[in-house]
Design a protein around this motif. Sequence first.
Motif, PDB file in Angstrom:
ATOM      1  N   GLN A   1       0.840  -1.198   0.000  1.00 53.62           N
ATOM      2  CA  GLN A   1       0.000   0.000   0.000  1.00 53.62           C
ATOM      3  C   GLN A   1       0.874   1.247   0.000  1.00 53.62           C
ATOM      4  N   ALA A   2       0.292   2.328  -0.463  1.00 47.56           N
ATOM      5  CA  ALA A   2       1.011   3.598  -0.485  1.00 47.56           C
ATOM      6  C   ALA A   2       1.520   3.941   0.911  1.00 47.56           C
ATOM      7  N   GLY A   3       2.746   4.439   0.948  1.00 50.26           N
ATOM      8  CA  GLY A   3       3.385   4.737   2.214  1.00 50.26           C
ATOM      9  C   GLY A   3       4.215   3.603   2.772  1.00 50.26           C
ATOM     10  N   GLY A   4       4.079   2.444   2.163  1.00 49.34           N
ATOM     11  CA  GLY A   4       4.793   1.271   2.640  1.00 49.34           C
ATOM     12  C   GLY A   4       6.209   1.180   2.093  1.00 49.34           C
ATOM     13  N   SER A   5       6.854   0.054   2.398  1.00 48.57           N
ATOM     14  CA  SER A   5       8.256  -0.152   2.016  1.00 48.57           C
ATOM     15  C   SER A   5       8.444  -1.532   1.403  1.00 48.57           C
ATOM     16  N   LEU A   6       9.439  -1.630   0.563  1.00 49.20           N
ATOM     17  CA  LEU A   6       9.879  -2.895  -0.004  1.00 49.20           C
ATOM     18  C   LEU A   6      11.385  -2.842  -0.180  1.00 49.20           C
ATOM     19  N   THR A   7      11.998  -4.018  -0.147  1.00 47.88           N
ATOM     20  CA  THR A   7      13.425  -4.111  -0.429  1.00 47.88           C
ATOM     21  C   THR A   7      13.644  -5.094  -1.566  1.00 47.88           C
ATOM     22  N   LEU A   8      14.309  -4.642  -2.602  1.00 47.90           N
ATOM     23  CA  LEU A   8      14.660  -5.494  -3.730  1.00 47.90           C
ATOM     24  C   LEU A   8      16.105  -5.951  -3.594  1.00 47.90           C
ATOM     25  N   SER A   9      16.378  -7.153  -4.092  1.00 48.70           N
ATOM     26  CA  SER A   9      17.742  -7.689  -4.109  1.00 48.70           C
ATOM     27  C   SER A   9      18.085  -8.142  -5.515  1.00 48.70           C
ATOM     28  N   CYS A  10      19.356  -8.072  -5.817  1.00 53.24           N
ATOM     29  CA  CYS A  10      19.843  -8.536  -7.120  1.00 53.24           C
ATOM     30  C   CYS A  10      21.191  -9.204  -6.906  1.00 53.24           C
ATOM     31  N   VAL A  11      21.269 -10.459  -7.327  1.00 59.28           N
ATOM     32  CA  VAL A  11      22.510 -11.223  -7.201  1.00 59.28           C
ATOM     33  C   VAL A  11      23.137 -11.392  -8.588  1.00 59.28           C
ATOM     34  N   ALA A  12      24.411 -11.115  -8.677  1.00 60.83           N
ATOM     35  CA  ALA A  12      25.159 -11.323  -9.914  1.00 60.83           C
ATOM     36  C   ALA A  12      25.854 -12.675  -9.867  1.00 60.83           C
ATOM     37  N   SER A  13      25.872 -13.371 -10.994  1.00 66.29           N
ATOM     38  CA  SER A  13      26.516 -14.692 -11.052  1.00 66.29           C
ATOM     39  C   SER A  13      28.027 -14.584 -10.893  1.00 66.29           C
ATOM     40  N   GLU A  14      28.579 -13.441 -11.253  1.00 69.07           N
ATOM     41  CA  GLU A  14      30.006 -13.213 -11.129  1.00 69.07           C
ATOM     42  C   GLU A  14      30.267 -11.726 -11.267  1.00 69.07           C
ATOM     43  N   PHE A  15      31.420 -11.332 -10.782  1.00 70.28           N
ATOM     44  CA  PHE A  15      31.900  -9.983 -11.047  1.00 70.28           C
ATOM     45  C   PHE A  15      32.956 -10.105 -12.137  1.00 70.28           C
ATOM     46  N   SER A  16      32.725  -9.423 -13.221  1.00 63.03           N
ATOM     47  CA  SER A  16      33.673  -9.490 -14.322  1.00 63.03           C
ATOM     48  C   SER A  16      33.582  -8.200 -15.107  1.00 63.03           C
ATOM     49  N   TYR A  17      34.100  -8.220 -16.306  1.00 58.49           N
ATOM     50  CA  TYR A  17      34.003  -7.068 -17.168  1.00 58.49           C
ATOM     51  C   TYR A  17      32.545  -6.675 -17.340  1.00 58.49           C
ATOM     52  N   GLY A  18      32.242  -5.424 -17.071  1.00 56.10           N
ATOM     53  CA  GLY A  18      30.873  -4.949 -17.217  1.00 56.10           C
ATOM     54  C   GLY A  18      30.063  -4.986 -15.950  1.00 56.10           C
ATOM     55  N   THR A  19      30.717  -5.149 -14.813  1.00 54.86           N
ATOM     56  CA  THR A  19      29.981  -5.146 -13.543  1.00 54.86           C
ATOM     57  C   THR A  19      30.593  -4.182 -12.542  1.00 54.86           C
ATOM     58  N   ASP A  20      31.281  -3.153 -13.020  1.00 57.74           N
ATOM     59  CA  ASP A  20      31.791  -2.138 -12.093  1.00 57.74           C
ATOM     60  C   ASP A  20      30.652  -1.387 -11.424  1.00 57.74           C
ATOM     61  N   CYS A  21      29.568  -1.261 -12.137  1.00 60.28           N
ATOM     62  CA  CYS A  21      28.373  -0.624 -11.607  1.00 60.28           C
ATOM     63  C   CYS A  21      27.219  -1.618 -11.661  1.00 60.28           C
ATOM     64  N   MET A  22      26.373  -1.551 -10.652  1.00 57.46           N
ATOM     65  CA  MET A  22      25.107  -2.279 -10.675  1.00 57.46           C
ATOM     66  C   MET A  22      24.016  -1.323 -10.243  1.00 57.46           C
TER      67      MET A  22
END
Length: 129
Positions: free
Chosen positions: A13-34
């Motif tokens: 509902q409006a005013g509420g909160s959520l937390t999203l997560s994102c897992v990367a399979s590896e850190f390599s070229y192209g993952t300096d930023c997420m």
Amino acid sequence: QVQLVESGGGSVQAGGSLTLSCVASEFSYGTDCMGWYRQVPGKEREGVAAISIGVGNPTYADSVKGRFTISRDSSKRTIYLQMNSLGPEDTAIYYCASGDLAYRGGRYYCPLTSDQRFWGQGTQVTVSS
């Protein structure tokens, strides 16, 4: 090929909160930023927040400053998006993406641009009024 897997979407509902997560399979070229992007059907994808994996400095869209917080746990190859004071305007599919650092004004930062290297499948966030 880096795989990005999002979780944590849902309905709130409006005013509420959520937390999203994102897992990367590896850190390599192209993952300096997420970061996180969102898209509503019929509209362009919008950059929400991004973070440098190495240094941790964040970038936010003006529409979420003060309400959303992006963080990372490099040991888990995971980023998080804490979303507070949600409103119906935040309803969208949220995508995790990774890409390269940009350089401007004497410092490196993570740009909120659509030309990211890798994308997740997205997770739906629905905020009801």
